[in-house]
Motif scaffolding. Structure first.
Motif, PDB file in Angstrom:
ATOM      1  N   THR A 158       0.048   2.276  -3.703  1.00 39.45           N
ATOM      2  CA  THR A 158       0.382   3.207  -2.625  1.00 39.45           C
ATOM      3  C   THR A 158      -0.442   2.774  -1.429  1.00 39.45           C
ATOM      4  N   PHE A 159      -0.077   3.250  -0.229  1.00 41.07           N
ATOM      5  CA  PHE A 159      -0.893   2.917   0.933  1.00 41.07           C
ATOM      6  C   PHE A 159      -2.332   3.394   0.720  1.00 41.07           C
ATOM      7  N   VAL A 170      -5.380   4.215   5.621  1.00 38.96           N
ATOM      8  CA  VAL A 170      -3.924   4.384   5.481  1.00 38.96           C
ATOM      9  C   VAL A 170      -3.272   4.217   6.852  1.00 38.96           C
ATOM     10  N   ILE A 173      -2.877   0.586   7.777  1.00 43.62           N
ATOM     11  CA  ILE A 173      -1.786  -0.051   7.032  1.00 43.62           C
ATOM     12  C   ILE A 173      -0.437   0.390   7.617  1.00 43.62           C
ATOM     13  N   GLN A 174      -0.311   1.672   7.969  1.00 42.45           N
ATOM     14  CA  GLN A 174       0.938   2.156   8.564  1.00 42.45           C
ATOM     15  C   GLN A 174       1.209   1.469   9.903  1.00 42.45           C
ATOM     16  N   ASN A 177       2.587  -1.921   9.422  1.00 42.88           N
ATOM     17  CA  ASN A 177       3.895  -1.932   8.750  1.00 42.88           C
ATOM     18  C   ASN A 177       4.780  -0.800   9.287  1.00 42.88           C
ATOM     19  N   PRO A 182       6.205   4.423   3.428  1.00 47.30           N
ATOM     20  CA  PRO A 182       5.142   4.432   2.423  1.00 47.30           C
ATOM     21  C   PRO A 182       5.514   5.191   1.157  1.00 47.30           C
TER      22      PRO A 182
END
Length: 194
Positions: A158-159, A170, A173-174, A177, A182
């Motif tokens: 998961t993220f 998180v 990462i978002q 991407n 997610p």
């Protein structure tokens, strides 16, 4: 659930789809669907048991890439053992018998390549070993922006867990991407990790 002759039982894991399962085990999607007449491929549940054919069935035949597992024997196992040894993984003697040492070497190789670590040698493992299985190549990994690196999603990712593993957040990462949902990560999907 007892699977009929010519198939073996497989337990659904997070991120599994019939397409990914068929590809991983070197069988056609049609053969997998035919082996599971009461299963809705769009409603797979984690822990659900399905049957996977032991032969590729109709459709493109990856002749150079038979599915091998603990107990398999023959020339294909010798080829596998040689490739494992050439890649730095000790399968034990090159004897054409898929025993415990070969099984352990396969799992170690799969782990090193970010593949599902099931000890079963299907198309993805053969391809990672450098064998041309005669299947459509997977698209190249996405190009990640500077300051990030490409990562292939594995079962259970998961993220949040990735943020902990790679010492990031998180939100970072978002941002790396923006087109990735997610809540819908898929095993084998490529994402960028800051």
């Amino acid at each position: 659930m007892a699977c009929p002759s010519g198939t073996f039982a497989y337990t659904i894991r997070a991120g599994d789809t019939f397409y990914l399962i068929a590809r991983a085990h070197g069988v056609s999607l049609d053969a997998l669907i035919a082996a599971n007449p009461g299963v809705n491929p769009d409603r797979l549940q984690i822990g659900q048991v399905i049957c996977i054919p032991t032969s590729p069935g109709p459709g493109p035949q990856p002749g150079a890439c038979p599915t091998l597992r603990l107990g398999s024997q023959g020339a294909s196992v010798r080829q596998l053992q040689t490739l494992l040894r050439n890649n730095g993984f000790d399968p034990g003697p090159i004897d054409g018998i898929f025993g415990n040492r070969t099984h352990a070497a396969v799992i170690a190789f799969q782990r090193s390549r970010g593949l599902v670590q099931d000890g079963i040698v299907g198309v993805l493992t053969w391809t990672a070993l450098g064998v041309n299985c005669g299947t459509t190549p997977t698209p190249p990994p996405q190009t990640c922006p500077p300051g990030t690196r490409s990562y292939e999603v594995r079962a259970g990712d998961t993220f949040y867990t990735l943020a902990i593993r790679f010492n990031t957040t998180v939100a970072a990462i978002q941002r790396a991407n923006p087109n990735v949902n997610p809540n819908d990560l898929r095993i084998g999907q490529r994402i960028c990790i800051p």
